[in-house]
Design a protein around this motif. Sequence first.
Motif, mmCIF file in Angstrom:
data_model
loop_
_atom_site.group_PDB
_atom_site.id
_atom_site.type_symbol
_atom_site.label_atom_id
_atom_site.label_comp_id
_atom_site.label_asym_id
_atom_site.label_seq_id
_atom_site.Cartn_x
_atom_site.Cartn_y
_atom_site.Cartn_z
ATOM 1 N N PRO A 1 33.336 -24.453 -2.891
ATOM 2 C CA PRO A 1 32.377 -23.446 -3.348
ATOM 3 C C PRO A 1 31.450 -23.962 -4.436
ATOM 4 N N TRP A 2 31.951 -24.871 -5.288
ATOM 5 C CA TRP A 2 31.113 -25.405 -6.360
ATOM 6 C C TRP A 2 29.950 -26.216 -5.784
ATOM 7 N N LEU A 3 30.207 -26.961 -4.720
ATOM 8 C CA LEU A 3 29.141 -27.718 -4.079
ATOM 9 C C LEU A 3 28.141 -26.775 -3.409
ATOM 10 N N ALA A 4 28.648 -25.697 -2.805
ATOM 11 C CA ALA A 4 27.756 -24.723 -2.173
ATOM 12 C C ALA A 4 26.834 -24.085 -3.208
ATOM 13 N N ILE A 5 27.390 -23.725 -4.364
ATOM 14 C CA ILE A 5 26.577 -23.103 -5.412
ATOM 15 C C ILE A 5 25.553 -24.088 -5.954
ATOM 16 N N GLU A 6 26.005 -25.287 -6.303
ATOM 17 C CA GLU A 6 25.093 -26.291 -6.854
ATOM 18 C C GLU A 6 23.956 -26.603 -5.886
ATOM 19 N N THR A 7 24.266 -26.724 -4.612
ATOM 20 C CA THR A 7 23.246 -27.036 -3.610
ATOM 21 C C THR A 7 22.243 -25.904 -3.466
ATOM 22 N N ALA A 8 22.742 -24.670 -3.429
ATOM 23 C CA ALA A 8 21.846 -23.515 -3.283
ATOM 24 C C ALA A 8 20.944 -23.356 -4.499
ATOM 25 N N VAL A 9 21.488 -23.585 -5.688
ATOM 26 C CA VAL A 9 20.681 -23.484 -6.912
ATOM 27 C C VAL A 9 19.617 -24.576 -6.923
ATOM 28 N N ALA A 10 19.993 -25.800 -6.569
ATOM 29 C CA ALA A 10 19.015 -26.891 -6.532
ATOM 30 C C ALA A 10 17.884 -26.573 -5.566
ATOM 31 N N GLY B 1 28.902 -12.312 -9.259
ATOM 32 C CA GLY B 1 29.814 -13.393 -9.534
ATOM 33 C C GLY B 1 30.478 -13.280 -10.891
ATOM 34 N N ASP B 2 31.670 -13.948 -10.963
ATOM 35 C CA ASP B 2 32.324 -14.060 -12.266
ATOM 36 C C ASP B 2 31.708 -15.217 -13.041
ATOM 37 N N HIS B 3 32.141 -15.388 -14.295
ATOM 38 C CA HIS B 3 31.457 -16.345 -15.165
ATOM 39 C C HIS B 3 31.753 -17.792 -14.792
ATOM 40 N N ALA B 4 32.742 -18.019 -13.962
ATOM 41 C CA ALA B 4 33.032 -19.385 -13.540
ATOM 42 C C ALA B 4 31.833 -20.030 -12.866
ATOM 43 N N VAL B 5 30.995 -19.231 -12.203
ATOM 44 C CA VAL B 5 29.894 -19.800 -11.407
ATOM 45 C C VAL B 5 28.814 -20.440 -12.270
ATOM 46 N N THR B 6 28.807 -20.162 -13.563
ATOM 47 C CA THR B 6 27.800 -20.771 -14.436
ATOM 48 C C THR B 6 27.921 -22.289 -14.458
ATOM 49 N N HIS B 7 29.133 -22.805 -14.302
ATOM 50 C CA HIS B 7 29.336 -24.255 -14.341
ATOM 51 C C HIS B 7 28.566 -24.969 -13.222
ATOM 52 N N PRO B 8 28.771 -24.639 -11.946
ATOM 53 C CA PRO B 8 27.992 -25.341 -10.921
ATOM 54 C C PRO B 8 26.502 -25.010 -10.959
ATOM 55 N N ILE B 9 26.150 -23.810 -11.397
ATOM 56 C CA ILE B 9 24.721 -23.500 -11.545
ATOM 57 C C ILE B 9 24.082 -24.488 -12.507
ATOM 58 N N LEU B 10 24.731 -24.725 -13.643
ATOM 59 C CA LEU B 10 24.159 -25.593 -14.661
ATOM 60 C C LEU B 10 24.118 -27.057 -14.232
ATOM 61 N N ARG B 11 24.978 -27.448 -13.330
ATOM 62 C CA ARG B 11 24.876 -28.815 -12.809
ATOM 63 C C ARG B 11 23.513 -29.045 -12.178
ATOM 64 N N ALA B 12 23.034 -28.050 -11.436
ATOM 65 C CA ALA B 12 21.730 -28.177 -10.799
ATOM 66 C C ALA B 12 20.591 -28.001 -11.791
ATOM 67 N N VAL B 13 20.720 -27.052 -12.709
ATOM 68 C CA VAL B 13 19.665 -26.790 -13.684
ATOM 69 C C VAL B 13 19.451 -27.999 -14.591
#
Length: 274
Positions: free
Chosen positions: A67-76, A90-102
């Motif tokens: 799921p982390w890869l899915a989130i990071e890819t979609a954000v990018a 979403g819960d706050h855990a999702v901020t981590h993969p979001i920020l990888r892309a940002v």
Amino acid sequence: MTPIALLGVPNDENSSYLRGPADAPAAIRRELFSDAYAQCSESGVDLSVPGRWIDNGDVAFEAGLDPWLAIETAVARALEPGHPLISLGGDHAVTHPILRAVRRRHPRLTIVHVDAHPDLYDAYQGNPRSHASPFARIMEEGLADRLIQVGLRATSAEHRAQFRRFGVETVSAAQWTGELRLKIDTPVYLSLDLDALDPAYAPGVSHREPGGVTPRQVIGLIQGLGAPLVAADVVEYNPRCDIGNATALVAAKLVKEIAGMMAGGTREAAHLAA
């Protein structure tokens, strides 16, 4: 005109107490685009102009894919055109993969994190991806230059040790008594956990923490950032805990004010609105 990108992140598999935040994107969108409410931000931006919103839908989670890869890819992908992005958790855990892309797009970045909780546990209940741990992962990976946490009112000894370890700047709910003006000289990522608000204003969260801030305080913070707001998330809304859809309405209001500032709105316009 500055378009604002939206992306839903319907994932709550790392919630420690209750499920439900995965249902948030649809509920927030319903209020955000309802004909019942004005589509102008207080900062002077008409959000109803055609082309203002670019809704990228929700992240798709497929069996067998991290799921982390899915989130990071979609954000990018959502960031690729260069528009500012608001993610709806979403819960706050999702901020981590979001920020990888940002972070890949912003070599200088300050996180302003509004929350009742620091979310800095090393691995809450043994889960390093817990929604109580994302900012430990974010700081370990160097995904921001500064982390400023405001509205805190539920900190532990481990949190305080993590403040020292990562050089976190904090403003507790008790300290947030007037207008809060942060001095920031980089682009900003705003991470807004709705349990920062007092439960009187936002009962629809999994972890209600009395003694919180008001929507007006948070709006004032958004309008007073004084630095480019390049991306944001609004997380931890749990429709299953809401009362009369009140929290969805507050979430949508805050999304509008974030979008207004991203689109060139001004604090001065907001103060002249009366």
